[in-house]
Design a protein around this motif. Sequence first.
Motif, mmCIF file in Angstrom:
data_model
loop_
_atom_site.group_PDB
_atom_site.id
_atom_site.type_symbol
_atom_site.label_atom_id
_atom_site.label_comp_id
_atom_site.label_asym_id
_atom_site.label_seq_id
_atom_site.Cartn_x
_atom_site.Cartn_y
_atom_site.Cartn_z
ATOM 1 N N VAL A 101 22.084 26.450 23.045
ATOM 2 C CA VAL A 101 23.436 26.201 23.537
ATOM 3 C C VAL A 101 23.343 26.155 25.062
ATOM 4 O O VAL A 101 22.441 26.741 25.661
ATOM 5 N N THR A 102 24.266 25.450 25.670
ATOM 6 C CA THR A 102 24.304 25.407 27.121
ATOM 7 C C THR A 102 24.894 26.700 27.655
ATOM 8 O O THR A 102 25.970 27.122 27.216
ATOM 9 N N ILE A 103 24.197 27.335 28.573
ATOM 10 C CA ILE A 103 24.646 28.605 29.149
ATOM 11 C C ILE A 103 25.123 28.371 30.584
ATOM 12 O O ILE A 103 24.364 27.883 31.429
ATOM 13 N N ARG A 104 26.377 28.717 30.833
ATOM 14 C CA ARG A 104 26.942 28.583 32.176
ATOM 15 C C ARG A 104 27.353 29.920 32.776
ATOM 16 O O ARG A 104 27.773 29.969 33.931
ATOM 17 N N ASN A 105 27.248 30.971 31.982
ATOM 18 C CA ASN A 105 27.613 32.308 32.465
ATOM 19 C C ASN A 105 26.399 33.218 32.396
ATOM 20 O O ASN A 105 25.825 33.422 31.318
ATOM 21 N N ARG A 156 28.635 33.952 25.545
ATOM 22 C CA ARG A 156 27.786 32.912 24.944
ATOM 23 C C ARG A 156 28.647 31.977 24.099
ATOM 24 O O ARG A 156 29.374 32.424 23.222
ATOM 25 N N PRO A 157 28.556 30.676 24.330
ATOM 26 C CA PRO A 157 29.393 29.742 23.571
ATOM 27 C C PRO A 157 28.866 29.516 22.155
ATOM 28 O O PRO A 157 27.691 29.741 21.870
ATOM 29 N N ALA A 158 29.763 29.049 21.288
ATOM 30 C CA ALA A 158 29.344 28.659 19.944
ATOM 31 C C ALA A 158 28.601 27.336 20.029
ATOM 32 O O ALA A 158 28.837 26.539 20.935
ATOM 33 N N GLN A 159 27.690 27.121 19.081
ATOM 34 C CA GLN A 159 26.967 25.851 19.052
ATOM 35 C C GLN A 159 27.907 24.696 18.760
ATOM 36 O O GLN A 159 28.764 24.776 17.880
ATOM 37 N N LYS A 160 27.737 23.624 19.516
ATOM 38 C CA LYS A 160 28.546 22.420 19.337
ATOM 39 C C LYS A 160 27.917 21.554 18.252
ATOM 40 O O LYS A 160 26.698 21.378 18.225
ATOM 41 N N PRO A 161 28.722 20.985 17.352
ATOM 42 C CA PRO A 161 28.159 20.092 16.332
ATOM 43 C C PRO A 161 27.465 18.892 16.966
ATOM 44 O O PRO A 161 27.921 18.361 17.980
ATOM 45 N N ARG A 162 26.348 18.493 16.378
ATOM 46 C CA ARG A 162 25.653 17.283 16.802
ATOM 47 C C ARG A 162 26.029 16.136 15.851
ATOM 48 O O ARG A 162 26.537 16.365 14.754
ATOM 49 N N LEU A 163 25.744 14.916 16.291
ATOM 50 C CA LEU A 163 25.948 13.771 15.409
ATOM 51 C C LEU A 163 25.195 13.973 14.093
ATOM 52 O O LEU A 163 24.125 14.599 14.086
ATOM 53 N N PRO A 164 25.701 13.458 12.988
ATOM 54 C CA PRO A 164 24.985 13.574 11.714
ATOM 55 C C PRO A 164 23.579 12.997 11.835
ATOM 56 O O PRO A 164 23.365 11.976 12.490
ATOM 57 N N GLU A 165 22.621 13.673 11.209
ATOM 58 C CA GLU A 165 21.233 13.228 11.323
ATOM 59 C C GLU A 165 21.032 11.815 10.790
ATOM 60 O O GLU A 165 20.161 11.079 11.252
ATOM 61 N N GLN A 214 33.700 11.336 10.732
ATOM 62 C CA GLN A 214 33.440 12.694 10.277
ATOM 63 C C GLN A 214 33.023 13.579 11.444
ATOM 64 O O GLN A 214 33.447 14.728 11.563
ATOM 65 N N HIS A 215 32.204 13.018 12.330
ATOM 66 C CA HIS A 215 31.791 13.785 13.497
ATOM 67 C C HIS A 215 32.982 14.065 14.415
ATOM 68 O O HIS A 215 33.092 15.160 14.979
ATOM 69 N N ASP A 216 33.857 13.088 14.568
ATOM 70 C CA ASP A 216 35.081 13.310 15.338
ATOM 71 C C ASP A 216 35.838 14.523 14.800
ATOM 72 O O ASP A 216 36.283 15.394 15.558
ATOM 73 N N ALA A 217 35.981 14.580 13.482
ATOM 74 C CA ALA A 217 36.729 15.672 12.853
ATOM 75 C C ALA A 217 36.031 17.009 13.047
ATOM 76 O O ALA A 217 36.657 18.023 13.383
ATOM 77 N N ASP A 218 34.697 17.030 12.856
ATOM 78 C CA ASP A 218 33.934 18.273 13.016
ATOM 79 C C ASP A 218 34.018 18.788 14.453
ATOM 80 O O ASP A 218 34.179 19.990 14.686
ATOM 81 N N LEU A 219 33.906 17.864 15.400
ATOM 82 C CA LEU A 219 33.942 18.264 16.807
ATOM 83 C C LEU A 219 35.338 18.719 17.211
ATOM 84 O O LEU A 219 35.497 19.645 18.014
ATOM 85 N N ALA A 220 36.370 18.080 16.650
ATOM 86 C CA ALA A 220 37.744 18.491 16.934
ATOM 87 C C ALA A 220 37.987 19.921 16.466
ATOM 88 O O ALA A 220 38.635 20.717 17.164
#
Length: 254
Positions: free
Chosen positions: A20-24, A176-185, A205-211
């Motif tokens: 995950v990207t860490i900014r803090n 620590r942020p939650a993992q962001k969904p990636r595009l379907p494999e 589907q990815h739009d919905a998951d990311l939303a």
Amino acid sequence: MPQTDTVTSTPTLEALFNHVTIRNFTKEDISPSVITTLLNAARRSPTSSNMQAYSLVVVRDQEKKAKLAELAGDQRHVAECPVFIAVCADVYRLKKAAEMHGKTLAQNTENTMIATIDAALVGMSLSTAAESIGLGAVMIGSMRNDPELAGKLLGLPKGVYVVYGLCLGWPDEDLRPAQKPRLPEELVIHYEHYSTEDPTPLLKQHDADLAIHYNKLGRNLHQSAWTGVMADKFSTPKRPWLRAVLEKMGFSFE
């Protein structure tokens, strides 16, 4: 090594799967010996024709990090991280190597691409190595907001530019942020040939998951959370002046 049908987890695999990207970051410093080990591990990255067309500039000075943070659009983590690494494409040494033998480096788009790719590879290796020992990282592409000023701040010679920056530090686990969904494999992994099957259903589907992900964070974006953002963000050219600036800094796109 005997081949098996299963893969045993390793620190590298765990770092990649758990990224995950860490900014803090915490206030804890990173020792010079740890940074040196990580940098030298990253230097074993693949490089085209052994050119090693990259350089890594380590920045700890608080005043300099503050200036780099301002350049990056006031991204506070650039100033707050204990160590900032400027990951640079570098053809300066190649020019010198050619001059040592009475020759001139033949510069073109290929060499510019090689240097940029070499830098990206070594930076990714550095990020993964850092995460494998528990550090957090965030890549800063906005170092390209003003390549000349970034070069001036870092004392870069002609033939070197910052591809991106890398903030390193010990993660603040409370933030620590939650993992962001990636595009379907199915959209990004192809076997034998590229699949041209209509990607629209999987993109929706990815739009919905990311939303859902963003809504949990209190960021109520429109339901086209990926396609809509990509369409809005990249329907106009980004940094259209970049080629001219990089040519001025010693790179070629011929």
